[in-house]
Motif scaffolding. Sequence first.
Motif, PDB file in Angstrom:
ATOM      1  N   ALA A  71       2.933   0.211  -6.448  1.00 20.08           N
ATOM      2  CA  ALA A  71       3.553  -1.056  -6.850  1.00 20.08           C
ATOM      3  C   ALA A  71       3.700  -1.993  -5.658  1.00 20.08           C
ATOM      4  N   ARG A  72       4.071  -1.453  -4.515  1.00 23.38           N
ATOM      5  CA  ARG A  72       4.225  -2.279  -3.311  1.00 23.38           C
ATOM      6  C   ARG A  72       2.891  -2.865  -2.871  1.00 23.38           C
ATOM      7  N   LYS A  73       1.852  -2.029  -2.837  1.00 23.47           N
ATOM      8  CA  LYS A  73       0.525  -2.490  -2.432  1.00 23.47           C
ATOM      9  C   LYS A  73      -0.001  -3.545  -3.399  1.00 23.47           C
ATOM     10  N   ALA A  74       0.178  -3.301  -4.698  1.00 21.61           N
ATOM     11  CA  ALA A  74      -0.291  -4.255  -5.701  1.00 21.61           C
ATOM     12  C   ALA A  74       0.447  -5.580  -5.574  1.00 21.61           C
ATOM     13  N   SER A  75       1.730  -5.523  -5.268  1.00 19.95           N
ATOM     14  CA  SER A  75       2.517  -6.746  -5.094  1.00 19.95           C
ATOM     15  C   SER A  75       1.990  -7.569  -3.924  1.00 19.95           C
ATOM     16  N   ALA A  76       1.659  -6.898  -2.825  1.00 16.09           N
ATOM     17  CA  ALA A  76       1.125  -7.607  -1.659  1.00 16.09           C
ATOM     18  C   ALA A  76      -0.174  -8.317  -2.014  1.00 16.09           C
ATOM     19  N   LEU A  77      -1.047  -7.633  -2.773  1.00 10.11           N
ATOM     20  CA  LEU A  77      -2.327  -8.240  -3.140  1.00 10.11           C
ATOM     21  C   LEU A  77      -2.153  -9.382  -4.128  1.00 10.11           C
ATOM     22  N   ARG A  78      -1.222  -9.252  -5.063  1.00 11.63           N
ATOM     23  CA  ARG A  78      -0.974 -10.333  -6.020  1.00 11.63           C
ATOM     24  C   ARG A  78      -0.538 -11.603  -5.286  1.00 11.63           C
ATOM     25  N   GLN A  79       0.327 -11.419  -4.309  1.00  6.64           N
ATOM     26  CA  GLN A  79       0.771 -12.578  -3.542  1.00  6.64           C
ATOM     27  C   GLN A  79      -0.376 -13.197  -2.747  1.00  6.64           C
ATOM     28  N   PHE A  80      -1.223 -12.325  -2.189  1.00  8.73           N
ATOM     29  CA  PHE A  80      -2.359 -12.854  -1.442  1.00  8.73           C
ATOM     30  C   PHE A  80      -3.304 -13.622  -2.368  1.00  8.73           C
ATOM     31  N   THR A  98      -6.815 -13.272   5.148  1.00  6.75           N
ATOM     32  CA  THR A  98      -5.606 -12.455   5.120  1.00  6.75           C
ATOM     33  C   THR A  98      -4.712 -12.757   6.319  1.00  6.75           C
ATOM     34  N   GLN A  99      -5.324 -13.076   7.451  1.00  9.70           N
ATOM     35  CA  GLN A  99      -4.531 -13.458   8.618  1.00  9.70           C
ATOM     36  C   GLN A  99      -3.795 -14.768   8.362  1.00  9.70           C
ATOM     37  N   ALA A 100      -4.461 -15.688   7.678  1.00 12.11           N
ATOM     38  CA  ALA A 100      -3.818 -16.961   7.337  1.00 12.11           C
ATOM     39  C   ALA A 100      -2.644 -16.731   6.384  1.00 12.11           C
ATOM     40  N   PHE A 101      -2.800 -15.777   5.479  1.00 11.61           N
ATOM     41  CA  PHE A 101      -1.720 -15.441   4.550  1.00 11.61           C
ATOM     42  C   PHE A 101      -0.506 -14.904   5.310  1.00 11.61           C
ATOM     43  N   LEU A 102      -0.747 -14.025   6.273  1.00 13.44           N
ATOM     44  CA  LEU A 102       0.342 -13.476   7.080  1.00 13.44           C
ATOM     45  C   LEU A 102       1.018 -14.570   7.903  1.00 13.44           C
ATOM     46  N   ASP A 103       0.220 -15.491   8.417  1.00 12.87           N
ATOM     47  CA  ASP A 103       0.776 -16.611   9.178  1.00 12.87           C
ATOM     48  C   ASP A 103       1.683 -17.462   8.290  1.00 12.87           C
ATOM     49  N   MET A 104       1.273 -17.632   7.029  1.00 12.62           N
ATOM     50  CA  MET A 104       2.087 -18.400   6.088  1.00 12.62           C
ATOM     51  C   MET A 104       3.408 -17.689   5.810  1.00 12.62           C
ATOM     52  N   LEU A 105       3.376 -16.368   5.640  1.00 10.61           N
ATOM     53  CA  LEU A 105       4.599 -15.609   5.393  1.00 10.61           C
ATOM     54  C   LEU A 105       5.589 -15.775   6.549  1.00 10.61           C
ATOM     55  N   THR A 159       8.532  -6.669   7.869  1.00 12.81           N
ATOM     56  CA  THR A 159       7.915  -7.078   6.601  1.00 12.81           C
ATOM     57  C   THR A 159       6.462  -7.465   6.809  1.00 12.81           C
ATOM     58  N   LEU A 160       6.206  -8.233   7.850  1.00 11.66           N
ATOM     59  CA  LEU A 160       4.830  -8.640   8.153  1.00 11.66           C
ATOM     60  C   LEU A 160       3.954  -7.430   8.465  1.00 11.66           C
ATOM     61  N   ALA A 161       4.515  -6.467   9.183  1.00 15.36           N
ATOM     62  CA  ALA A 161       3.743  -5.262   9.516  1.00 15.36           C
ATOM     63  C   ALA A 161       3.378  -4.490   8.256  1.00 15.36           C
ATOM     64  N   ALA A 162       4.296  -4.431   7.290  1.00 12.29           N
ATOM     65  CA  ALA A 162       4.026  -3.726   6.038  1.00 12.29           C
ATOM     66  C   ALA A 162       2.933  -4.436   5.237  1.00 12.29           C
ATOM     67  N   ARG A 187       0.619  -6.352   6.456  1.00 12.88           N
ATOM     68  CA  ARG A 187      -0.631  -6.190   7.202  1.00 12.88           C
ATOM     69  C   ARG A 187      -1.277  -4.836   6.883  1.00 12.88           C
ATOM     70  N   ARG A 188      -0.481  -3.772   6.890  1.00  9.11           N
ATOM     71  CA  ARG A 188      -1.017  -2.444   6.585  1.00  9.11           C
ATOM     72  C   ARG A 188      -1.614  -2.391   5.184  1.00  9.11           C
ATOM     73  N   ASP A 189      -0.908  -2.960   4.219  1.00  9.37           N
ATOM     74  CA  ASP A 189      -1.394  -2.906   2.837  1.00  9.37           C
ATOM     75  C   ASP A 189      -2.666  -3.726   2.654  1.00  9.37           C
ATOM     76  N   LEU A 190      -2.705  -4.903   3.262  1.00 10.25           N
ATOM     77  CA  LEU A 190      -3.880  -5.760   3.117  1.00 10.25           C
ATOM     78  C   LEU A 190      -5.088  -5.189   3.863  1.00 10.25           C
ATOM     79  N   GLU A 191      -4.842  -4.660   5.044  1.00 14.74           N
ATOM     80  CA  GLU A 191      -5.940  -4.059   5.803  1.00 14.74           C
ATOM     81  C   GLU A 191      -6.491  -2.844   5.064  1.00 14.74           C
ATOM     82  N   GLY A 192      -5.611  -2.046   4.474  1.00 15.42           N
ATOM     83  CA  GLY A 192      -6.059  -0.881   3.719  1.00 15.42           C
ATOM     84  C   GLY A 192      -6.903  -1.279   2.520  1.00 15.42           C
ATOM     85  N   ALA A 193      -6.496  -2.354   1.840  1.00 10.77           N
ATOM     86  CA  ALA A 193      -7.263  -2.826   0.682  1.00 10.77           C
ATOM     87  C   ALA A 193      -8.626  -3.360   1.116  1.00 10.77           C
TER      88      ALA A 193
END
Length: 295
Positions: free
Chosen positions: A64-73, A5-12, A22-25, A27-33
Amino acid sequence: MSAATQAFLDMLAAERGAAVNTLAAYRRDLEGAEDAVGDLSSVSRAKVATLAHEWSALAPSTVARKASALRQFFGFAVDEGWRRDDPSGALPNPRTRRPLPKVLSHEEVEKLLERAELEAEGGKPTAVRQLALVEMLYGSGLRATELVSLPLSAVPRDAPLITVMGKGGQARMVPVSDRAREALQKWLNLRPQEPASRFLFPSRAGKHLSRVRLYQLLKELAVRAGLDPTGISPHVLRHAFATHLLEGGADLRVLQTLLGHADIATTQIYTHVDAARLVSLVNARHPLATRRASD
Protein backbone atom coordinates in the motif's frame (compact mmCIF):
# COMPACT_ATOMS: atom_id res chain seq x y z
CA MET A 1 16.78 7.43 -10.92
CA SER A 2 15.13 9.21 -13.85
CA ALA A 3 14.99 12.98 -14.11
CA ALA A 4 11.21 12.87 -13.69
CA THR A 5 11.29 11.04 -10.38
CA GLN A 6 14.03 13.36 -9.13
CA ALA A 7 11.86 16.33 -10.06
CA PHE A 8 8.99 14.77 -8.11
CA LEU A 9 11.19 14.43 -5.02
CA ASP A 10 12.33 18.03 -5.42
CA MET A 11 8.68 19.10 -5.51
CA LEU A 12 7.92 17.17 -2.30
CA ALA A 13 10.78 18.93 -0.56
CA ALA A 14 10.08 22.43 -1.88
CA GLU A 15 6.29 22.59 -2.01
CA ARG A 16 5.15 20.13 0.65
CA GLY A 17 8.07 20.52 3.03
CA ALA A 18 8.59 16.76 3.22
CA ALA A 19 11.01 15.66 5.94
CA VAL A 20 14.34 14.01 5.14
CA ASN A 21 13.13 10.58 6.27
CA THR A 22 9.97 10.93 4.19
CA LEU A 23 11.96 11.84 1.09
CA ALA A 24 14.28 8.88 1.66
CA ALA A 25 11.29 6.52 1.85
CA TYR A 26 9.80 7.91 -1.38
CA ARG A 27 13.18 7.62 -3.09
CA ARG A 28 13.54 3.95 -2.12
CA ASP A 29 10.05 3.09 -3.35
CA LEU A 30 10.40 4.96 -6.64
CA GLU A 31 13.87 3.61 -7.34
CA GLY A 32 12.66 0.08 -6.63
CA ALA A 33 9.75 0.51 -9.03
CA GLU A 34 12.02 1.89 -11.75
CA ASP A 35 14.42 -1.02 -11.30
CA ALA A 36 11.47 -3.34 -11.92
CA VAL A 37 9.61 -1.63 -14.78
CA GLY A 38 11.77 1.21 -16.10
CA ASP A 39 11.29 4.97 -16.36
CA LEU A 40 8.02 5.80 -14.60
CA SER A 41 7.37 8.83 -16.78
CA SER A 42 6.92 6.63 -19.86
CA VAL A 43 6.23 3.09 -18.61
CA SER A 44 3.11 1.43 -20.04
CA ARG A 45 0.02 0.55 -18.00
CA ALA A 46 0.59 -3.13 -18.72
CA LYS A 47 4.10 -2.90 -17.31
CA VAL A 48 2.82 -1.11 -14.20
CA ALA A 49 0.39 -3.99 -13.67
CA THR A 50 3.33 -6.42 -13.34
CA LEU A 51 4.28 -4.73 -10.08
CA ALA A 52 1.51 -6.70 -8.38
CA HIS A 53 3.52 -9.88 -8.99
CA GLU A 54 6.77 -8.11 -8.14
CA TRP A 55 5.39 -7.13 -4.73
CA SER A 56 3.45 -10.34 -4.06
CA ALA A 57 5.73 -11.47 -1.22
CA LEU A 58 5.52 -8.13 0.62
CA ALA A 59 3.20 -7.27 3.50
CA PRO A 60 -0.06 -5.53 2.48
CA SER A 61 0.98 -2.38 4.35
CA THR A 62 4.26 -2.24 2.40
CA VAL A 63 2.47 -2.74 -0.92
CA ALA A 64 0.00 0.00 0.00
CA ARG A 65 2.84 2.40 0.81
CA LYS A 66 4.68 1.70 -2.45
CA ALA A 67 1.48 2.02 -4.48
CA SER A 68 0.69 5.32 -2.78
CA ALA A 69 4.10 6.72 -3.72
CA LEU A 70 3.58 5.74 -7.36
CA ARG A 71 0.04 7.16 -7.48
CA GLN A 72 1.36 10.49 -6.29
CA PHE A 73 4.16 10.40 -8.83
CA PHE A 74 1.81 9.54 -11.73
CA GLY A 75 -0.55 12.37 -10.73
CA PHE A 76 2.42 14.73 -10.72
CA ALA A 77 3.61 13.43 -14.10
CA VAL A 78 0.19 14.07 -15.66
CA ASP A 79 0.05 17.59 -14.20
CA GLU A 80 3.51 18.32 -15.62
CA GLY A 81 2.50 17.04 -19.06
CA TRP A 82 5.00 14.16 -19.07
CA ARG A 83 2.22 11.60 -19.37
CA ARG A 84 -1.15 11.71 -21.11
CA ASP A 85 -2.50 8.81 -19.07
CA ASP A 86 -2.47 7.91 -15.40
CA PRO A 87 -1.73 4.19 -15.01
CA SER A 88 -2.42 4.20 -11.26
CA GLY A 89 -5.47 2.00 -11.79
CA ALA A 90 -3.15 -0.88 -12.65
CA LEU A 91 -1.45 -0.74 -9.25
CA PRO A 92 -2.43 -3.28 -6.57
CA ASN A 93 -4.76 -1.96 -3.89
CA PRO A 94 -4.43 -4.27 -0.88
CA ARG A 95 -6.74 -3.93 2.06
CA THR A 96 -4.70 -3.08 5.09
CA ARG A 97 -5.72 -3.14 8.70
CA ARG A 98 -3.94 -0.58 10.76
CA PRO A 99 -2.22 -2.44 13.62
CA LEU A 100 -2.89 -1.35 17.16
CA PRO A 101 0.17 0.39 18.60
CA LYS A 102 2.11 -1.19 21.43
CA VAL A 103 1.26 0.53 24.68
CA LEU A 104 2.98 0.41 28.05
CA SER A 105 0.88 0.09 31.19
CA HIS A 106 1.00 2.75 33.88
CA GLU A 107 3.04 0.36 36.01
CA GLU A 108 5.61 -0.21 33.26
CA VAL A 109 6.03 3.52 32.69
CA GLU A 110 6.46 4.01 36.43
CA LYS A 111 9.21 1.38 36.50
CA LEU A 112 11.01 3.06 33.64
CA LEU A 113 10.76 6.51 35.21
CA GLU A 114 11.74 5.30 38.66
CA ARG A 115 14.86 3.66 37.27
CA ALA A 116 15.77 6.80 35.31
CA GLU A 117 15.24 8.95 38.42
CA LEU A 118 17.34 6.61 40.56
CA GLU A 119 20.23 6.71 38.10
CA ALA A 120 20.01 10.51 37.81
CA GLU A 121 20.35 10.98 41.57
CA GLY A 122 24.12 10.63 41.29
CA GLY A 123 24.28 13.72 39.09
CA LYS A 124 26.08 12.00 36.23
CA PRO A 125 25.41 14.07 33.07
CA THR A 126 24.45 11.10 30.88
CA ALA A 127 22.00 9.86 33.52
CA VAL A 128 20.42 13.30 33.96
CA ARG A 129 20.13 13.62 30.17
CA GLN A 130 18.49 10.19 30.06
CA LEU A 131 15.89 11.28 32.61
CA ALA A 132 15.12 14.46 30.65
CA LEU A 133 14.70 12.44 27.44
CA VAL A 134 12.29 9.94 29.03
CA GLU A 135 10.26 12.66 30.75
CA MET A 136 9.87 14.53 27.45
CA LEU A 137 8.91 11.42 25.47
CA TYR A 138 6.22 10.34 27.90
CA GLY A 139 5.22 13.76 29.21
CA SER A 140 4.93 15.56 25.88
CA GLY A 141 4.39 12.78 23.34
CA LEU A 142 7.23 13.87 21.07
CA ARG A 143 8.48 11.88 18.11
CA ALA A 144 12.09 10.69 18.37
CA THR A 145 13.31 13.09 15.68
CA GLU A 146 11.41 16.01 17.21
CA LEU A 147 13.02 15.39 20.59
CA VAL A 148 16.65 14.87 19.59
CA SER A 149 16.58 17.87 17.23
CA LEU A 150 15.14 20.35 19.76
CA PRO A 151 17.17 23.56 19.71
CA LEU A 152 18.49 24.92 22.98
CA SER A 153 16.32 28.01 22.45
CA ALA A 154 13.18 25.84 22.68
CA VAL A 155 13.57 25.20 26.41
CA PRO A 156 10.67 26.92 28.18
CA ARG A 157 11.42 29.58 30.74
CA ASP A 158 8.11 30.42 32.41
CA ALA A 159 5.60 29.13 29.85
CA PRO A 160 4.46 25.50 30.29
CA LEU A 161 4.55 24.96 26.52
CA ILE A 162 7.28 24.31 24.00
CA THR A 163 7.26 24.86 20.23
CA VAL A 164 8.12 21.75 18.23
CA MET A 165 8.78 21.46 14.51
CA GLY A 166 6.95 18.35 13.38
CA LYS A 167 6.59 16.48 10.11
CA GLY A 168 6.64 18.64 7.01
CA GLY A 169 8.02 21.57 8.97
CA GLN A 170 4.71 22.10 10.76
CA ALA A 171 5.10 23.84 14.13
CA ARG A 172 2.91 22.95 17.09
CA MET A 173 2.79 23.70 20.80
CA VAL A 174 3.12 20.82 23.26
CA PRO A 175 2.91 20.85 27.05
CA VAL A 176 5.93 20.38 29.28
CA SER A 177 5.09 18.89 32.66
CA ASP A 178 6.57 20.17 35.90
CA ARG A 179 8.55 16.93 36.15
CA ALA A 180 9.96 17.37 32.66
CA ARG A 181 10.86 21.02 33.29
CA GLU A 182 12.70 20.05 36.45
CA ALA A 183 14.61 17.33 34.60
CA LEU A 184 15.44 19.72 31.77
CA GLN A 185 16.77 22.31 34.20
CA LYS A 186 19.03 19.73 35.82
CA TRP A 187 20.28 18.76 32.37
CA LEU A 188 20.93 22.39 31.41
CA ASN A 189 23.08 22.80 34.51
CA LEU A 190 25.24 19.87 33.36
CA ARG A 191 24.97 20.18 29.58
CA PRO A 192 28.48 20.37 28.02
CA GLN A 193 29.37 23.68 26.43
CA GLU A 194 32.06 22.26 24.15
CA PRO A 195 31.89 21.62 21.31
CA ALA A 196 29.44 24.46 20.75
CA SER A 197 26.03 23.27 19.60
CA ARG A 198 22.64 24.90 19.16
CA PHE A 199 20.86 21.69 20.13
CA LEU A 200 19.41 20.87 23.53
CA PHE A 201 20.86 17.36 23.40
CA PRO A 202 24.18 17.79 21.56
CA SER A 203 26.45 15.03 20.33
CA ARG A 204 30.21 15.00 20.65
CA ALA A 205 30.42 16.16 17.03
CA GLY A 206 28.49 19.33 17.83
CA LYS A 207 25.31 18.10 16.13
CA HIS A 208 22.45 16.50 18.03
CA LEU A 209 21.94 13.11 19.65
CA SER A 210 20.94 10.61 16.98
CA ARG A 211 17.63 8.76 16.86
CA VAL A 212 19.54 5.47 16.85
CA ARG A 213 21.34 6.39 20.06
CA LEU A 214 18.04 7.41 21.66
CA TYR A 215 16.62 3.97 20.83
CA GLN A 216 19.68 2.31 22.34
CA LEU A 217 19.51 4.37 25.52
CA LEU A 218 15.85 3.49 26.08
CA LYS A 219 16.34 -0.23 25.52
CA GLU A 220 19.35 -0.30 27.85
CA LEU A 221 17.30 1.55 30.48
CA ALA A 222 14.43 -0.93 30.04
CA VAL A 223 16.74 -3.85 30.79
CA ARG A 224 17.98 -2.19 33.97
CA ALA A 225 14.35 -1.48 34.95
CA GLY A 226 13.43 -5.15 34.56
CA LEU A 227 11.29 -4.59 31.45
CA ASP A 228 11.32 -6.37 28.11
CA PRO A 229 13.49 -4.11 25.88
CA THR A 230 11.74 -5.31 22.71
CA GLY A 231 8.61 -3.51 23.88
CA ILE A 232 10.30 -0.18 24.57
CA SER A 233 11.03 2.56 22.04
CA PRO A 234 10.51 6.31 21.69
CA HIS A 235 7.34 5.69 19.69
CA VAL A 236 5.98 3.29 22.31
CA LEU A 237 6.35 6.04 24.91
CA ARG A 238 4.57 8.42 22.53
CA HIS A 239 1.75 5.86 22.25
CA ALA A 240 1.64 5.59 26.04
CA PHE A 241 1.35 9.39 26.31
CA ALA A 242 -1.63 9.40 23.94
CA THR A 243 -3.41 6.35 25.34
CA HIS A 244 -3.06 7.38 28.97
CA LEU A 245 -4.34 10.88 28.16
CA LEU A 246 -7.35 9.37 26.39
CA GLU A 247 -7.99 7.10 29.37
CA GLY A 248 -7.96 10.19 31.55
CA GLY A 249 -10.70 11.83 29.48
CA ALA A 250 -8.73 13.92 26.97
CA ASP A 251 -10.66 15.15 23.93
CA LEU A 252 -9.69 13.44 20.66
CA ARG A 253 -9.26 16.78 18.84
CA VAL A 254 -6.97 18.06 21.57
CA LEU A 255 -4.97 14.84 21.35
CA GLN A 256 -4.70 15.27 17.58
CA THR A 257 -3.20 18.73 18.10
CA LEU A 258 -0.77 17.55 20.77
CA LEU A 259 0.47 14.68 18.61
CA GLY A 260 0.72 16.76 15.44
CA HIS A 261 -1.48 14.46 13.36
CA ALA A 262 -2.64 16.00 10.09
CA ASP A 263 -5.62 13.61 9.91
CA ILE A 264 -7.77 12.79 12.93
CA ALA A 265 -8.18 9.27 11.53
CA THR A 266 -4.60 8.67 12.64
CA THR A 267 -5.47 9.78 16.17
CA GLN A 268 -8.59 7.61 16.27
CA ILE A 269 -6.43 4.49 16.46
CA TYR A 270 -6.08 5.26 20.17
CA THR A 271 -9.83 4.88 20.69
CA HIS A 272 -9.43 1.28 19.48
CA VAL A 273 -6.55 0.76 21.89
CA ASP A 274 -8.68 2.04 24.76
CA ALA A 275 -11.62 -0.13 23.65
CA ALA A 276 -9.36 -3.19 23.49
CA ARG A 277 -8.13 -2.42 27.01
CA LEU A 278 -11.71 -2.17 28.30
CA VAL A 279 -12.71 -5.49 26.71
CA SER A 280 -9.67 -7.15 28.25
CA LEU A 281 -10.56 -5.62 31.62
CA VAL A 282 -14.14 -6.94 31.46
CA ASN A 283 -12.98 -10.40 30.44
CA ALA A 284 -10.47 -10.52 33.27
CA ARG A 285 -12.35 -8.81 36.11
CA HIS A 286 -16.09 -9.28 35.56
CA PRO A 287 -17.66 -11.83 37.94
CA LEU A 288 -19.04 -13.81 34.99
CA ALA A 289 -15.58 -14.06 33.41
CA THR A 290 -14.73 -17.04 35.59
CA ARG A 291 -17.86 -18.95 34.59
CA ARG A 292 -17.92 -21.17 31.55
CA ALA A 293 -20.18 -20.20 28.69
CA SER A 294 -22.08 -23.49 29.07
CA ASP A 295 -22.89 -22.88 32.77
